[in-house]
Design a protein around this motif. Structure first.
Motif, PDB file in Angstrom:
ATOM      1  N   ALA A 249       0.811  -1.217   0.000  1.00  0.00           N
ATOM      2  CA  ALA A 249       0.000   0.000   0.000  1.00  0.00           C
ATOM      3  C   ALA A 249       0.845   1.268   0.000  1.00  0.00           C
ATOM      4  N   GLY A 250       2.129   1.160   0.305  1.00  0.00           N
ATOM      5  CA  GLY A 250       2.982   2.337   0.370  1.00  0.00           C
ATOM      6  C   GLY A 250       3.455   2.798  -0.996  1.00  0.00           C
ATOM      7  N   THR A 251       3.814   4.062  -1.090  1.00  0.00           N
ATOM      8  CA  THR A 251       4.350   4.604  -2.340  1.00  0.00           C
ATOM      9  C   THR A 251       5.862   4.445  -2.374  1.00  0.00           C
ATOM     10  N   LEU A 252       6.432   4.581  -3.590  1.00  0.00           N
ATOM     11  CA  LEU A 252       7.857   4.311  -3.782  1.00  0.00           C
ATOM     12  C   LEU A 252       8.721   5.549  -3.566  1.00  0.00           C
ATOM     13  N   ALA A 253       9.991   5.313  -3.327  1.00  0.00           N
ATOM     14  CA  ALA A 253      11.008   6.353  -3.284  1.00  0.00           C
ATOM     15  C   ALA A 253      12.019   6.067  -4.381  1.00  0.00           C
ATOM     16  N   ALA A 254      12.834   7.049  -4.705  1.00  0.00           N
ATOM     17  CA  ALA A 254      13.831   6.875  -5.763  1.00  0.00           C
ATOM     18  C   ALA A 254      14.896   5.866  -5.351  1.00  0.00           C
ATOM     19  N   MET A 255      15.388   5.103  -6.322  1.00  0.00           N
ATOM     20  CA  MET A 255      16.497   4.170  -6.098  1.00  0.00           C
ATOM     21  C   MET A 255      17.415   4.252  -7.309  1.00  0.00           C
ATOM     22  N   SER A 256      18.699   4.488  -7.069  1.00  0.00           N
ATOM     23  CA  SER A 256      19.653   4.568  -8.171  1.00  0.00           C
ATOM     24  C   SER A 256      19.798   3.206  -8.844  1.00  0.00           C
ATOM     25  N   GLN A 257      20.403   3.195 -10.020  1.00  0.00           N
ATOM     26  CA  GLN A 257      20.542   1.964 -10.791  1.00  0.00           C
ATOM     27  C   GLN A 257      21.272   0.896  -9.966  1.00  0.00           C
ATOM     28  N   THR A 258      20.604  -0.239  -9.794  1.00  0.00           N
ATOM     29  CA  THR A 258      21.128  -1.317  -8.944  1.00  0.00           C
ATOM     30  C   THR A 258      20.968  -2.648  -9.669  1.00  0.00           C
ATOM     31  N   PRO A 259      22.015  -3.439  -9.744  1.00  0.00           N
ATOM     32  CA  PRO A 259      21.909  -4.730 -10.445  1.00  0.00           C
ATOM     33  C   PRO A 259      21.303  -5.815  -9.563  1.00  0.00           C
ATOM     34  N   LEU A 260      20.656  -6.788 -10.179  1.00  0.00           N
ATOM     35  CA  LEU A 260      20.307  -8.012  -9.492  1.00  0.00           C
ATOM     36  C   LEU A 260      21.600  -8.763  -9.199  1.00  0.00           C
ATOM     37  N   ALA A 261      21.563  -9.646  -8.214  1.00  0.00           N
ATOM     38  CA  ALA A 261      22.785 -10.358  -7.817  1.00  0.00           C
ATOM     39  C   ALA A 261      22.446 -11.767  -7.362  1.00  0.00           C
ATOM     40  N   GLY A 262      23.458 -12.621  -7.380  1.00  0.00           N
ATOM     41  CA  GLY A 262      23.306 -13.970  -6.841  1.00  0.00           C
ATOM     42  C   GLY A 262      23.015 -15.034  -7.873  1.00  0.00           C
ATOM     43  N   GLY A 263      22.898 -14.680  -9.170  1.00  0.00           N
ATOM     44  CA  GLY A 263      22.649 -15.679 -10.198  1.00  0.00           C
ATOM     45  C   GLY A 263      23.856 -16.580 -10.397  1.00  0.00           C
ATOM     46  N   LEU A 264      23.630 -17.891 -10.436  1.00  0.00           N
ATOM     47  CA  LEU A 264      24.723 -18.854 -10.597  1.00  0.00           C
ATOM     48  C   LEU A 264      24.352 -19.890 -11.647  1.00  0.00           C
ATOM     49  N   GLU A 265      25.376 -20.389 -12.348  1.00  0.00           N
ATOM     50  CA  GLU A 265      25.184 -21.467 -13.310  1.00  0.00           C
ATOM     51  C   GLU A 265      25.271 -22.816 -12.593  1.00  0.00           C
ATOM     52  N   PRO A 266      24.767 -23.891 -13.222  1.00  0.00           N
ATOM     53  CA  PRO A 266      24.890 -25.200 -12.608  1.00  0.00           C
ATOM     54  C   PRO A 266      26.330 -25.677 -12.549  1.00  0.00           C
ATOM     55  N   THR A 267      26.618 -26.523 -11.579  1.00  0.00           N
ATOM     56  CA  THR A 267      27.957 -27.082 -11.431  1.00  0.00           C
ATOM     57  C   THR A 267      28.168 -28.228 -12.424  1.00  0.00           C
ATOM     58  N   ASP A 268      29.233 -28.165 -13.171  1.00  0.00           N
ATOM     59  CA  ASP A 268      29.648 -29.278 -14.011  1.00  0.00           C
ATOM     60  C   ASP A 268      30.708 -30.037 -13.231  1.00  0.00           C
ATOM     61  N   TRP A 269      30.321 -31.181 -12.661  1.00  0.00           N
ATOM     62  CA  TRP A 269      31.212 -31.898 -11.770  1.00  0.00           C
ATOM     63  C   TRP A 269      32.419 -32.469 -12.489  1.00  0.00           C
ATOM     64  N   THR A 270      32.372 -32.591 -13.808  1.00  0.00           N
ATOM     65  CA  THR A 270      33.542 -33.090 -14.524  1.00  0.00           C
ATOM     66  C   THR A 270      34.694 -32.100 -14.456  1.00  0.00           C
ATOM     67  N   GLU A 271      34.393 -30.832 -14.130  1.00  0.00           N
ATOM     68  CA  GLU A 271      35.427 -29.812 -14.033  1.00  0.00           C
ATOM     69  C   GLU A 271      35.943 -29.648 -12.609  1.00  0.00           C
ATOM     70  N   ILE A 272      35.272 -30.249 -11.644  1.00  0.00           N
ATOM     71  CA  ILE A 272      35.680 -30.100 -10.248  1.00  0.00           C
ATOM     72  C   ILE A 272      36.463 -31.350  -9.855  1.00  0.00           C
ATOM     73  N   THR A 273      37.720 -31.362 -10.201  1.00  0.00           N
ATOM     74  CA  THR A 273      38.536 -32.542  -9.953  1.00  0.00           C
ATOM     75  C   THR A 273      40.001 -32.144  -9.854  1.00  0.00           C
ATOM     76  N   GLY A 274      40.765 -32.919  -9.117  1.00  0.00           N
ATOM     77  CA  GLY A 274      42.191 -32.641  -9.010  1.00  0.00           C
ATOM     78  C   GLY A 274      42.500 -31.629  -7.926  1.00  0.00           C
ATOM     79  N   SER A 275      43.759 -31.256  -7.807  1.00  0.00           N
ATOM     80  CA  SER A 275      44.205 -30.402  -6.710  1.00  0.00           C
ATOM     81  C   SER A 275      44.501 -28.978  -7.135  1.00  0.00           C
ATOM     82  N   ALA A 276      44.431 -28.686  -8.434  1.00  0.00           N
ATOM     83  CA  ALA A 276      44.766 -27.327  -8.884  1.00  0.00           C
ATOM     84  C   ALA A 276      43.623 -26.369  -8.580  1.00  0.00           C
ATOM     85  N   GLY A 277      43.970 -25.172  -8.170  1.00  0.00           N
ATOM     86  CA  GLY A 277      42.964 -24.146  -7.965  1.00  0.00           C
ATOM     87  C   GLY A 277      42.404 -24.154  -6.559  1.00  0.00           C
TER      88      GLY A 277
END
Length: 335
Positions: A249-277
């Motif tokens: 029921a409330g009215t809005l106030a100004a908000m400067s340009q703000t990005p959405l955040a937290g989007g992630l891609e699925p994990t490809d487990w074939t790439e999560i292997t070994g000790s490097a990184g």
């Protein structure tokens, strides 16, 4: 697909990458659990880091939390009964004032790089009673403490959705924007709310930038309806809804340009292997306490401990185990 929490099951398995990053005076928001009549927690006792990308605390560094009385007083260090990793929730025994502000003064977090869902899990947890003196209490209280747990999870391909929740002055006017299809592309979408004016309520889109031009009388509910009807907004797969507990029921106030955040891609487990990184897997477990779905425990596993071999990202079964602490010798393997 939006990752949901099922009572007693893994909610998410996030893979984080890179060296731990510093947290410096990071803003925190109240988690309002008072709406549940069975909850024993009053308002202003539970807080979490506002930015969801910074909630994966690195437990090798003890975080420091502070509060400011009325939001204007000097910052005072808090002593908390419990810090929930990796949600980065802190639980206080004595409620703060509604105008008090809380921050994570120092600590480290690891950056999420991908996410996988779980379609089924077997969870075996062991509990102990422990008498703990809460912050500013004079008497000890018996609480349930997770002693040990083990779990087996069957993972599925899933994306995490980028979101943005406004934090406006006034009441009943906050909006949650969600990139419904999920993935990192949602992090490129921005929302701008112009100062309310005399013209008609308008929603305009330029590329991935969405601008809301409200009238001085436009309520949050009316803005959401117009936003979700806009064809170019629909093309970006962005939806708007009221923040939980608000009427719109409330009215809005100004908000400067703000990005959405937290989007992630699925994990490809074939790439999560070994000790490097420097890659870390973070598993979050949830259970139901008095109708309040809460964090139970988690484990962090360094990349050197992960060795998953396969030719796809589906139907990977993982085993987690912890004994006697928040990060005490857990391991992860493909069965």
């Amino acid at each position: 697909m939006v990752l949901g929490i099922t009572v007693g099951r893994v909610a998410a398995l996030r893979v984080c990458s890179g060296a731990p990053q510093d947290l410096t005076d990071e803003a925190m928001s109240e988690v309002d659990l008072s709406a549940d009549p069975s909850s024993y927690r009053p308002r202003y006792t539970v807080y979490e880091i506002t930015d969801p990308d910074k909630r994966n605390l690195d437990d090798s560094t003890v975080p420091v939390f502070q509060y400011s009385a009325g939001g204007t007083g000097a910052w005072t260090t808090l002593t908390t009964q419990k810090v929930e990793y990796p949600d980065c929730r802190i639980y206080l025994a004595t409620a703060l004032g509604s105008a008090d502000t809380v921050r994570c003064h120092s600590g480290k977090h690891i950056v999420p790089a991908s996410v996988t869902g779980v379609k089924d899990i077997s969870f075996d947890g062991g509990w102990d009673n422990e008498r703990i003196m809460f912050l500013r209490d004079t008497a000890k209280t018996t609480v349930m403490k997770q002693k040990e747990w083990s779990a087996t999870a069957n993972t599925v391909m899933v994306k995490a959705c980028a979101t943005l929740t406004t934090d406006m002055a006034g009441a009943n006017n906050d909006i949650v924007f969600t990139h419904a299809t999920g993935g990192t592309s949602g992090n490129d979408i921005t929302i701008t709310i112009e100062a309310p004016g005399a013209g008609d309520l308008a929603i305009t889109v330029s590329g991935t930038d969405i601008t809301i031009s409200p009238n001085t009388t436009s309520t949050a509910k009316e803005v959401i309806e117009a936003f979700n009807r806009a064809g170019m907004v629909q093309d970006l797969n962005v939806r708007a809804e009221l923040k939980s507990g608000e009427t719109g029921a409330g009215t809005l106030a100004a908000m400067s340009q703000t990005p959405l955040a937290g989007g992630l891609e699925p994990t490809d487990w074939t790439e999560i292997t070994g000790s490097a990184g420097a890659i870390t897997a973070v598993a979050e477990f949830y259970a139901d306490y008095d109708n309040d779905i809460r964090w139970v425990d988690y484990c962090q596993v360094t990349r050197s401990s992960i060795n998953i071999v396969g030719d796809g990202i589906n139907d990977v079964t993982l085993t987690f185990e912890s004994r006697g602490g928040k990060n005490c010798g857990p391991f992860l393997r493909k069965q």
